[in-house]
Design a protein around this motif. Structure first.
Motif, mmCIF file in Angstrom:
data_model
loop_
_atom_site.group_PDB
_atom_site.id
_atom_site.type_symbol
_atom_site.label_atom_id
_atom_site.label_comp_id
_atom_site.label_asym_id
_atom_site.label_seq_id
_atom_site.Cartn_x
_atom_site.Cartn_y
_atom_site.Cartn_z
ATOM 1 N N THR B 37 -65.700 -14.563 -95.920
ATOM 2 C CA THR B 37 -65.449 -13.395 -96.766
ATOM 3 C C THR B 37 -66.135 -12.200 -96.120
ATOM 4 O O THR B 37 -67.336 -12.233 -95.882
ATOM 5 C CB THR B 37 -66.012 -13.625 -98.184
ATOM 6 N N VAL B 51 -61.580 -12.479 -102.804
ATOM 7 C CA VAL B 51 -61.721 -13.906 -103.115
ATOM 8 C C VAL B 51 -60.889 -14.184 -104.371
ATOM 9 O O VAL B 51 -60.428 -13.253 -105.034
ATOM 10 C CB VAL B 51 -63.195 -14.326 -103.354
ATOM 11 N N THR B 75 -63.002 -19.152 -101.785
ATOM 12 C CA THR B 75 -63.083 -18.237 -100.650
ATOM 13 C C THR B 75 -62.157 -18.763 -99.558
ATOM 14 O O THR B 75 -61.568 -19.839 -99.699
ATOM 15 C CB THR B 75 -64.522 -18.163 -100.090
#
Lengths: 292, 165
Positions: B37, B51, B75
């Motif tokens: 991420t 996400v 994620t």
């Protein structure tokens, strides 16, 4: 300078939230989706010491409709949920469109319609259509509950008629009359993600072929969303023609007070107000005719 | 004051004590070492931090970690859980050349996942609209749109045999 550090409270009841706001006082902020609040903190426009989140208050995310009465959108109802809601799409398409045209997918999964109003940006996507449809805010505070017409809510960029420790719990939109139509149109440089450079919300009701009731608002062309009374006067009790719609658009352009900024210059905004208002009136008139 | 929270990330459960001002992005990257991420603009414009929370795509840079207590988070590390085979969306991104520098890719793929979980047969316009919150500075988007269209075809539920219309 480092960003402000804050305490976070997530009360489960409204009265607890109001009590917290009253107790904590200065530099305390209410948070619904947080998509404006946390950006303002990051840009150091605000320095919160306390944040009161509304997310755990049950029922506040409700979108409810009562036939004959109207639509209530709770303070934590997401933009994405309003945009996709079946009843909103069917009976309040302009409101669904405004919510669905706010920011981008991710922000619509976090941000709320009521939060967009409370942030009081002159460009707030959800304001013009709600104003045109005569929406009102349900507010709770230390003195109890009150109802405020949305038209009396915006005082300037970022400023509203909310008193200290007051919270907007929902926005209510009356049931549209038969023979009425409402539209929301907006323009922005980068498609949907950008703030609107100019926008308009129009709601009208026909009596026979003539316009009986009419409310026109424009956004992003003044310190708050603005009502266009002189433009409305040109149209009221008239049968709408293309020529009349053009005249009304030009009048709205004269009535607006745009400034030049990063999104558009004053001249462009004035010209676009004429175009948007003309199109919105014609569209609302068509919807009203179909809705008899 | 720190808050005790439980995060459920990619089917793992974490118990953490977190300062209230820290974002989900901070916690994923710094505390859980889930650096797939990314953090781009930090203001909800670029989508690099996307996400999935309870089935919807959100910007982790504008989400307070404390508010994610007990929520189900996915994620990019959770998109292909086996760690060996790629998810069809990832496969198509590789095949179509939809990845250049790669910084936007985790967010792009999760936005694609969000779209396809709600709308398994999107039109090109719907694909482009679904990427309104994700910026890419390399590809010019066309390859990404093609990759998502191809992955939608791959993921199409197989028609049941003998089903009458």
């Amino acid at each position: 300078m480092t960003l402000s550090r804050f305490d976070l409270f997530s009360p489960e009841r409204l009265d607890e939230a109001v009590a917290l706001l009253k107790e904590k006082g200065k530099d305390t902020f209410v948070m619904a989706g947080g998509t404006d609040l946390l950006i303002k903190r990051r840009h150091q426009v605000i320095h919160p010491r306390t944040i009161v989140s509304l997310k755990k208050i049950s029922g506040l995310n409700r979108i409810s409709f009562r036939s004959g009465k109207g639509l209530t959108i709770g303070a934590t109802a997401l933009l994405g949920d309003v945009a996709r809601h079946r009843t909103v799409l069917r009976i309040y398409p302009a409101i669904a469109k405004a919510a669905g045209n706010t920011a981008n997918v991710q922000i619509r999964n976090m941000g709320t319609v009521v939060g967009n109003l409370c942030n009081a940006s002159p460009a707030a996507d959800n304001a013009p259509a709600l104003l045109a449809m005569n929406a009102a805010l349900n507010i709770v505070g230390p003195q109890g509950k009150r109802v405020l017409p949305l038209e009396d809510f915006f005082l300037g960029p970022g400023f509203t008629a909310l008193q200290p420790a007051e919270i907007v719990t929902s926005v209510f939109v009356p049931m549209p009359l038969s023979g009425s139509g409402a539209t929301y149109l907006h323009l922005s440089a980068r498609g949907r993600i950008d703030c609107s450079a100019a926008s308009t919300g129009v709601a009208l009701t026909l009596k026979g072929p003539r316009i009986d009731k009419l409310r026109i608002f424009i956004g992003a062309c003044g310190p708050t969303p603005l009502r266009m009374p002189k433009t409305e006067k040109i149209l009221i009790n008239q049968k709408l023609t293309k020529t009349l719609a053009v005249r009304a658009g030009l009048q709205a352009s004269k009535e607006s007070k745009p400034i030049s900024d990063v999104r558009a210059n004053e001249d462009y905004r004035s010209k676009m107000v004429a175009v948007l208002v003309r199109r919105a009136i014609l569209e609302a008139n068509k919807l009203a005719r179909d809705n008899k | 004051m720190k808050h005790e929270i439980t995060l459920k990330v990619n089917n793992d459960t974490y118990s953490l004590a977190i300062d209230p001002w820290r974002t989900l992005n901070d916690v994923l990257r710094e505390d859980l070492n889930l650096t797939g991420t990314k953090l781009g603009c930090g203001s909800g414009d670029c989508g690099a931090c996307t996400v999935i929370v309870d089935g919807r795509s959100i910007s982790s840079c504008l989400t307070l970690a404390v508010e994610m207590d007990q929520k189900k988070i996915m994620t990019i590390e959770g998109l292909a859980p086996s760690g060996e085979e790629l998810h069809p969306i990832q496969e198509s991104f590789v095949e179509k050349g939809a990845i250049q520098c790669g910084f936007c890719t985790p967010g792009m793929e999760l936005s694609a996942y969000n779209l396809l979980s709600q709308n398994p047969h999107p039109s090109e316009k719907e694909i482009r609209e679904s990427l309104s919150g994700n910026l890419c500075r390399c590809t010019g988007y066309n390859k990404i749109v093609e990759a998502i269209a191809e992955s939608a075809d791959k993921m199409k539920p197989k028609k049941k045999k003998g089903r009458k219309k």
